[in-house]
Design a protein around this motif. Structure first.
Motif, mmCIF file in Angstrom:
data_model
loop_
_atom_site.group_PDB
_atom_site.id
_atom_site.type_symbol
_atom_site.label_atom_id
_atom_site.label_comp_id
_atom_site.label_asym_id
_atom_site.label_seq_id
_atom_site.Cartn_x
_atom_site.Cartn_y
_atom_site.Cartn_z
ATOM 1 N N GLY A 183 0.815 -1.213 0.000
ATOM 2 C CA GLY A 183 0.000 0.000 0.000
ATOM 3 C C GLY A 183 0.845 1.258 0.000
ATOM 4 O O GLY A 183 0.514 2.252 -0.649
ATOM 5 N N HIS A 184 1.953 1.209 0.719
ATOM 6 C CA HIS A 184 2.851 2.369 0.748
ATOM 7 C C HIS A 184 3.509 2.587 -0.609
ATOM 8 O O HIS A 184 3.604 3.732 -1.088
ATOM 9 C CB HIS A 184 3.923 2.155 1.820
ATOM 10 C CG HIS A 184 4.962 3.225 1.862
ATOM 11 N ND1 HIS A 184 4.695 4.523 2.243
ATOM 12 C CD2 HIS A 184 6.292 3.198 1.553
ATOM 13 C CE1 HIS A 184 5.790 5.248 2.185
ATOM 14 N NE2 HIS A 184 6.775 4.462 1.761
ATOM 15 N N TRP A 244 0.395 4.917 0.915
ATOM 16 C CA TRP A 244 -0.059 4.918 2.312
ATOM 17 C C TRP A 244 1.030 5.507 3.203
ATOM 18 O O TRP A 244 2.207 5.172 3.101
ATOM 19 C CB TRP A 244 -0.356 3.506 2.788
ATOM 20 C CG TRP A 244 -1.599 2.918 2.186
ATOM 21 C CD1 TRP A 244 -2.444 3.499 1.284
ATOM 22 C CD2 TRP A 244 -2.121 1.612 2.435
ATOM 23 N NE1 TRP A 244 -3.461 2.652 0.967
ATOM 24 C CE2 TRP A 244 -3.297 1.487 1.657
ATOM 25 C CE3 TRP A 244 -1.724 0.558 3.246
ATOM 26 C CZ2 TRP A 244 -4.067 0.322 1.669
ATOM 27 C CZ3 TRP A 244 -2.474 -0.594 3.266
ATOM 28 C CH2 TRP A 244 -3.643 -0.703 2.476
ATOM 29 N N LYS A 272 -2.579 5.954 8.694
ATOM 30 C CA LYS A 272 -2.867 4.614 8.180
ATOM 31 C C LYS A 272 -1.659 3.701 8.362
ATOM 32 O O LYS A 272 -1.809 2.542 8.784
ATOM 33 C CB LYS A 272 -3.258 4.690 6.707
ATOM 34 C CG LYS A 272 -3.595 3.336 6.097
ATOM 35 C CD LYS A 272 -4.148 3.489 4.678
ATOM 36 C CE LYS A 272 -5.542 4.080 4.702
ATOM 37 N NZ LYS A 272 -6.189 4.048 3.367
ATOM 38 N N ALA A 273 -0.483 4.199 8.060
ATOM 39 C CA ALA A 273 0.727 3.398 8.247
ATOM 40 C C ALA A 273 0.927 3.046 9.719
ATOM 41 O O ALA A 273 1.326 1.932 10.052
ATOM 42 C CB ALA A 273 1.941 4.149 7.708
ATOM 43 N N TRP A 277 -1.624 0.200 10.762
ATOM 44 C CA TRP A 277 -1.243 -1.111 10.232
ATOM 45 C C TRP A 277 0.008 -1.637 10.930
ATOM 46 O O TRP A 277 0.115 -2.839 11.222
ATOM 47 C CB TRP A 277 -1.019 -1.027 8.723
ATOM 48 C CG TRP A 277 -2.286 -1.033 7.932
ATOM 49 C CD1 TRP A 277 -3.220 -0.030 7.881
ATOM 50 C CD2 TRP A 277 -2.786 -2.079 7.104
ATOM 51 N NE1 TRP A 277 -4.257 -0.391 7.066
ATOM 52 C CE2 TRP A 277 -4.015 -1.642 6.566
ATOM 53 C CE3 TRP A 277 -2.303 -3.335 6.749
ATOM 54 C CZ2 TRP A 277 -4.777 -2.426 5.701
ATOM 55 C CZ3 TRP A 277 -3.051 -4.124 5.878
ATOM 56 C CH2 TRP A 277 -4.265 -3.667 5.368
#
Length: 266
Positions: A226-227, A232, A236-237, A240
């Motif tokens: 996602g990053h 991301w 959000k990071a 997770w």
């Protein structure tokens, strides 16, 4: 060799270094990285003696919960100090050093069932990569918390306090993902070596660790994808990262705590 004096010294040095770094983050005292590192090195040396005495020199591995926690916290502190010479990770000492002191207290005072088990070279590779992976992700978890606090302060336009002490936000994020990448490589090696060298990773006493470790691997893999693909970052990071670290914490210590503390008290 009596380990108690070294244990007490390690606790004092850990708390001294961690407290100073914590006060630095609160802008109560000036930054003294050399002081924090010096106290940290003394703590790690004393802690290493305690761990060595606890493990013994019998060629077997003590896998009790308190000894495992102390061994891992020692490795976390050692890695943090080593990285601090090239990466801005010393702020994490504010949380990780007191935690290391706590594990020493638990090892001294918590009754535990010690499991002695011989380990083949392949099993030792699995164990070593497992604890190295967990150690890196533990540092990443504290890094994520600091990043979250920094991001929150900047969103509220608070440019004093912790924001003045920590590196720039982009540097903090880059360091977080570097830690996650390194942890992922070691976690992958741990899972692969487990498949190869363990007789049955889904045996009754290992199934929870296996499932949770694979689940954490999936979470970190999705985060990295996602990053890289979707960009991301930020909150959000952080979520997770902390979610994956929580699964690994349960994988490494969940069953040990239940078997050695909860059930032993029944």
């Amino acid at each position: 060799m009596q380990a108690l004096p070294f244990a007490l010294l390690a606790i004092v040095f850990y708390l001294g270094a961690g407290s100073w770094q914590g006060l630095t983050l609160l802008r109560r005292v000036p930054q003294r990285p050399a002081l924090v590192r010096s106290f940290g090195v003394l703590a790690v040396v004393c802690h290493g003696v305690v761990v060595a005495v606890s493990l013994g020199v019998t060629g077997t591995l003590n896998l009790g919960i308190s000894t495992s926690a102390s061994l891992i916290s020692w490795l976390i502190a050692l890695l943090l100090l080593a990285f601090s010479f090239t990466k801005p990770v010393l702020s994490a000492a504010a949380g990780l050093f007191p935690l290391a002191a706590l594990t020493i207290l638990l090892m001294i005072g918590l009754p535990t069932t010690d499991h002695q088990a011989g380990a083949s070279p392949g099993i030792m590779v699995h164990i070593l990569t497992s604890i190295l992976a967990f150690s890196l992700f533990a540092i990443a978890a504290v890094q994520a918390m600091l990043l979250a606090r920094q991001n929150q302060a900047l969103r509220r336009h608070h440019t004093r306090g912790i924001v003045q002490v920590l590196p720039p936000l982009a540097t903090m994020e880059r360091l977080l993902f570097e830690l996650i990448w390194a942890g992922m490589l070691l976690l992958t090696a741990s899972l692969v070596s487990g498949v190869i060298f363990l007789d049955n990773m889904f045996a009754q006493d290992l199934v929870h660790k296996t499932v949770l470790s694979f689940a954490a691997w999936i979470i970190f893999a999705l985060l990295l994808a996602g990053h890289h693909i979707l960009g991301w970052r930020g909150a959000k990071a952080v979520r997770w990262t902390l979610g994956g670290c929580a699964l690994l914490l349960l994988a490494y210590f969940g069953s040990k705590f239940a078997l050695e503390v909860v059930l032993a008290a029944v």
